[in-house]
Design a protein around this motif. Structure first.
Motif, PDB file in Angstrom:
ATOM      1  N   GLU A 194      -1.797  10.953   3.546  1.00 23.79           N
ATOM      2  CA  GLU A 194      -1.175   9.750   4.103  1.00 23.79           C
ATOM      3  C   GLU A 194       0.181  10.075   4.723  1.00 23.79           C
ATOM      4  O   GLU A 194       0.510   9.592   5.814  1.00 23.79           O
ATOM      5  N   LEU A 195       0.973  10.898   4.040  1.00 22.44           N
ATOM      6  CA  LEU A 195       2.273  11.297   4.590  1.00 22.44           C
ATOM      7  C   LEU A 195       2.080  12.036   5.906  1.00 22.44           C
ATOM      8  O   LEU A 195       2.778  11.767   6.888  1.00 22.44           O
ATOM      9  N   TYR A 196       1.139  12.962   5.949  1.00 26.99           N
ATOM     10  CA  TYR A 196       0.867  13.705   7.185  1.00 26.99           C
ATOM     11  C   TYR A 196       0.513  12.736   8.309  1.00 26.99           C
ATOM     12  O   TYR A 196       0.968  12.891   9.445  1.00 26.99           O
ATOM     13  N   GLN A 197      -0.272  11.721   8.002  1.00 29.56           N
ATOM     14  CA  GLN A 197      -0.705  10.757   9.009  1.00 29.56           C
ATOM     15  C   GLN A 197       0.447   9.913   9.550  1.00 29.56           C
ATOM     16  O   GLN A 197       0.524   9.665  10.744  1.00 29.56           O
ATOM     17  N   VAL A 198       1.366   9.483   8.664  1.00 33.29           N
ATOM     18  CA  VAL A 198       2.451   8.606   9.124  1.00 33.29           C
ATOM     19  C   VAL A 198       3.612   9.376   9.751  1.00 33.29           C
ATOM     20  O   VAL A 198       4.276   8.861  10.652  1.00 33.29           O
ATOM     21  N   LYS A 199       3.851  10.607   9.278  1.00 34.54           N
ATOM     22  CA  LYS A 199       4.968  11.378   9.836  1.00 34.54           C
ATOM     23  C   LYS A 199       4.860  12.836   9.408  1.00 34.54           C
ATOM     24  O   LYS A 199       5.338  13.220   8.354  1.00 34.54           O
ATOM     25  N   ASP A 200       4.252  13.629  10.251  1.00 30.75           N
ATOM     26  CA  ASP A 200       4.192  15.065   9.967  1.00 30.75           C
ATOM     27  C   ASP A 200       5.516  15.699  10.375  1.00 30.75           C
ATOM     28  O   ASP A 200       6.166  15.267  11.322  1.00 30.75           O
ATOM     29  N   SER A 201       5.915  16.719   9.619  1.00 26.67           N
ATOM     30  CA  SER A 201       7.142  17.437   9.928  1.00 26.67           C
ATOM     31  C   SER A 201       7.128  18.794   9.227  1.00 26.67           C
ATOM     32  O   SER A 201       6.583  18.915   8.129  1.00 26.67           O
ATOM     33  N   PRO A 202       7.735  19.803   9.837  1.00 31.57           N
ATOM     34  CA  PRO A 202       7.893  21.079   9.141  1.00 31.57           C
ATOM     35  C   PRO A 202       8.762  20.945   7.891  1.00 31.57           C
ATOM     36  O   PRO A 202       8.753  21.818   7.033  1.00 31.57           O
ATOM     37  N   LYS A 203       9.505  19.843   7.791  1.00 27.78           N
ATOM     38  CA  LYS A 203      10.336  19.584   6.610  1.00 27.78           C
ATOM     39  C   LYS A 203       9.496  19.097   5.432  1.00 27.78           C
ATOM     40  O   LYS A 203      10.020  18.908   4.347  1.00 27.78           O
ATOM     41  N   HIS A 204       8.209  18.872   5.655  1.00 25.88           N
ATOM     42  CA  HIS A 204       7.322  18.361   4.604  1.00 25.88           C
ATOM     43  C   HIS A 204       6.464  19.480   4.035  1.00 25.88           C
ATOM     44  O   HIS A 204       5.846  20.239   4.781  1.00 25.88           O
ATOM     45  N   PHE A 205       6.432  19.555   2.718  1.00 32.10           N
ATOM     46  CA  PHE A 205       5.531  20.476   2.022  1.00 32.10           C
ATOM     47  C   PHE A 205       4.434  19.635   1.378  1.00 32.10           C
ATOM     48  O   PHE A 205       4.705  18.824   0.496  1.00 32.10           O
ATOM     49  N   TYR A 206       3.218  19.808   1.867  1.00 37.64           N
ATOM     50  CA  TYR A 206       2.077  19.052   1.363  1.00 37.64           C
ATOM     51  C   TYR A 206       1.375  19.856   0.279  1.00 37.64           C
ATOM     52  O   TYR A 206       0.913  20.967   0.526  1.00 37.64           O
ATOM     53  N   GLU A 263       0.844  -1.191   0.000  1.00 41.62           N
ATOM     54  CA  GLU A 263       0.000   0.000   0.000  1.00 41.62           C
ATOM     55  C   GLU A 263       0.883   1.246   0.000  1.00 41.62           C
ATOM     56  O   GLU A 263       1.967   1.247   0.587  1.00 41.62           O
ATOM     57  N   ARG A 264       0.399   2.307  -0.619  1.00 40.92           N
ATOM     58  CA  ARG A 264       1.164   3.558  -0.696  1.00 40.92           C
ATOM     59  C   ARG A 264       1.510   4.079   0.695  1.00 40.92           C
ATOM     60  O   ARG A 264       2.637   4.500   0.949  1.00 40.92           O
ATOM     61  N   ILE A 265       0.565   4.044   1.626  1.00 41.79           N
ATOM     62  CA  ILE A 265       0.821   4.559   2.972  1.00 41.79           C
ATOM     63  C   ILE A 265       1.940   3.774   3.654  1.00 41.79           C
ATOM     64  O   ILE A 265       2.751   4.346   4.380  1.00 41.79           O
ATOM     65  N   LYS A 266       2.030   2.472   3.395  1.00 45.22           N
ATOM     66  CA  LYS A 266       3.115   1.656   3.969  1.00 45.22           C
ATOM     67  C   LYS A 266       4.453   2.040   3.339  1.00 45.22           C
ATOM     68  O   LYS A 266       5.473   2.093   4.022  1.00 45.22           O
ATOM     69  N   ALA A 267       4.450   2.308   2.040  1.00 44.63           N
ATOM     70  CA  ALA A 267       5.679   2.751   1.367  1.00 44.63           C
ATOM     71  C   ALA A 267       6.140   4.093   1.941  1.00 44.63           C
ATOM     72  O   ALA A 267       7.329   4.278   2.233  1.00 44.63           O
ATOM     73  N   LEU A 268       5.212   5.018   2.123  1.00 48.32           N
ATOM     74  CA  LEU A 268       5.552   6.314   2.705  1.00 48.32           C
ATOM     75  C   LEU A 268       6.099   6.151   4.120  1.00 48.32           C
ATOM     76  O   LEU A 268       7.078   6.797   4.495  1.00 48.32           O
ATOM     77  N   GLU A 269       5.483   5.279   4.880  1.00 49.85           N
ATOM     78  CA  GLU A 269       5.921   5.034   6.252  1.00 49.85           C
ATOM     79  C   GLU A 269       7.345   4.470   6.281  1.00 49.85           C
ATOM     80  O   GLU A 269       8.190   4.928   7.059  1.00 49.85           O
ATOM     81  N   GLN A 270       7.603   3.497   5.417  1.00 52.67           N
ATOM     82  CA  GLN A 270       8.935   2.876   5.399  1.00 52.67           C
ATOM     83  C   GLN A 270      10.010   3.863   4.944  1.00 52.67           C
ATOM     84  O   GLN A 270      11.083   3.929   5.531  1.00 52.67           O
ATOM     85  N   ILE A 271       9.721   4.626   3.905  1.00 51.59           N
ATOM     86  CA  ILE A 271      10.736   5.561   3.397  1.00 51.59           C
ATOM     87  C   ILE A 271      10.984   6.682   4.399  1.00 51.59           C
ATOM     88  O   ILE A 271      12.136   6.992   4.713  1.00 51.59           O
ATOM     89  N   THR A 272       9.914   7.292   4.918  1.00 46.16           N
ATOM     90  CA  THR A 272      10.114   8.424   5.833  1.00 46.16           C
ATOM     91  C   THR A 272      10.780   8.016   7.134  1.00 46.16           C
ATOM     92  O   THR A 272      11.451   8.834   7.764  1.00 46.16           O
ATOM     93  N   SER A 273      10.649   6.748   7.522  1.00 42.08           N
ATOM     94  CA  SER A 273      11.342   6.284   8.735  1.00 42.08           C
ATOM     95  C   SER A 273      12.859   6.275   8.527  1.00 42.08           C
ATOM     96  O   SER A 273      13.612   6.224   9.499  1.00 42.08           O
TER      97      SER A 273
END
Length: 185
Positions: A29-41, A2-12
């Protein structure tokens, strides 16, 4: 995967990298797995995450990871040519390919019949990587060690995770990201 799992694995596996994320569900999905000021949504402008990532990479030295979709890339294929010709050494373009426009109703794209990795190689990208949908573990460290621009084709399952809307206004997202890029706390 799943895309959310891929995002979770990469951002970790990310630390100081800046992240630009495609519109709609990928950003949610990215916001849900790992929010950060380094992320531009991205809140709009389908097809422009790769261009925003290019500009960000050219404006500073930190590694920039762009999460884009197959539909968005196909909508703005010219960005690949521009990225290749500008050749920022700190840019990694990750195409989360679910073979559909996931945020607009799951209409099929042409990525089922178009090899996006070969398209990037045809443009001139030297560093291209494919992660198949059947892979259940993503080791992203080799990607982070490559000099960019790097093109990562990541096949994921169609479908969106059941995640809420990002509770930030677009101005908040932009301003906190700009402060991060400028090193302002």
């Amino acid at each position: 995967m799943e895309r959310i799992k891929a995002l979770e694995q990469i951002t970790s596996q990310l630390d100081e990298e800046l992240v630009i994320c495609n519109i709609g569900f990928p950003s949610r999905e990215l916001y849900q797995v790992k929010d950060s000021p380094k992320h531009f949504y991205m809140m709009g402008s389908m097809g422009m995450a790769s261009s925003i990532g290019l500009g960000t990479a050219m404006a500073q030295e930190r590694k920039v990871i762009v999460f884009d979709g197959d539909g968005s890339l196909l909508m703005n294929l010219g960005s690949l040519v521009t990225i290749f010709n500008q050749s920022p050494p700190n840019l990694v373009l990750v195409i989360l390919d679910n073979e559909c426009y996931g945020s607009t109703g799951n209409q099929c794209t042409y990525s089922a019949t178009t090899d996006l990795k070969k398209v990037a190689e045809g443009v001139g990208f030297k560093n291209t990587i494919l992660y198949k949908e059947s892979e259940d573990k993503i080791d992203f460290s080799p990607v982070l060690e490559l000099e960019g621009p790097v093109f990562v084709h990541l096949k994921v399952q169609a479908g969106n995770a059941n995640v809420p809307v990002i509770p930030l206004e677009p101005e908040e997202i932009k301003e906190r990201f700009m402060r991060e890029v400028q090193g302002i706390k």
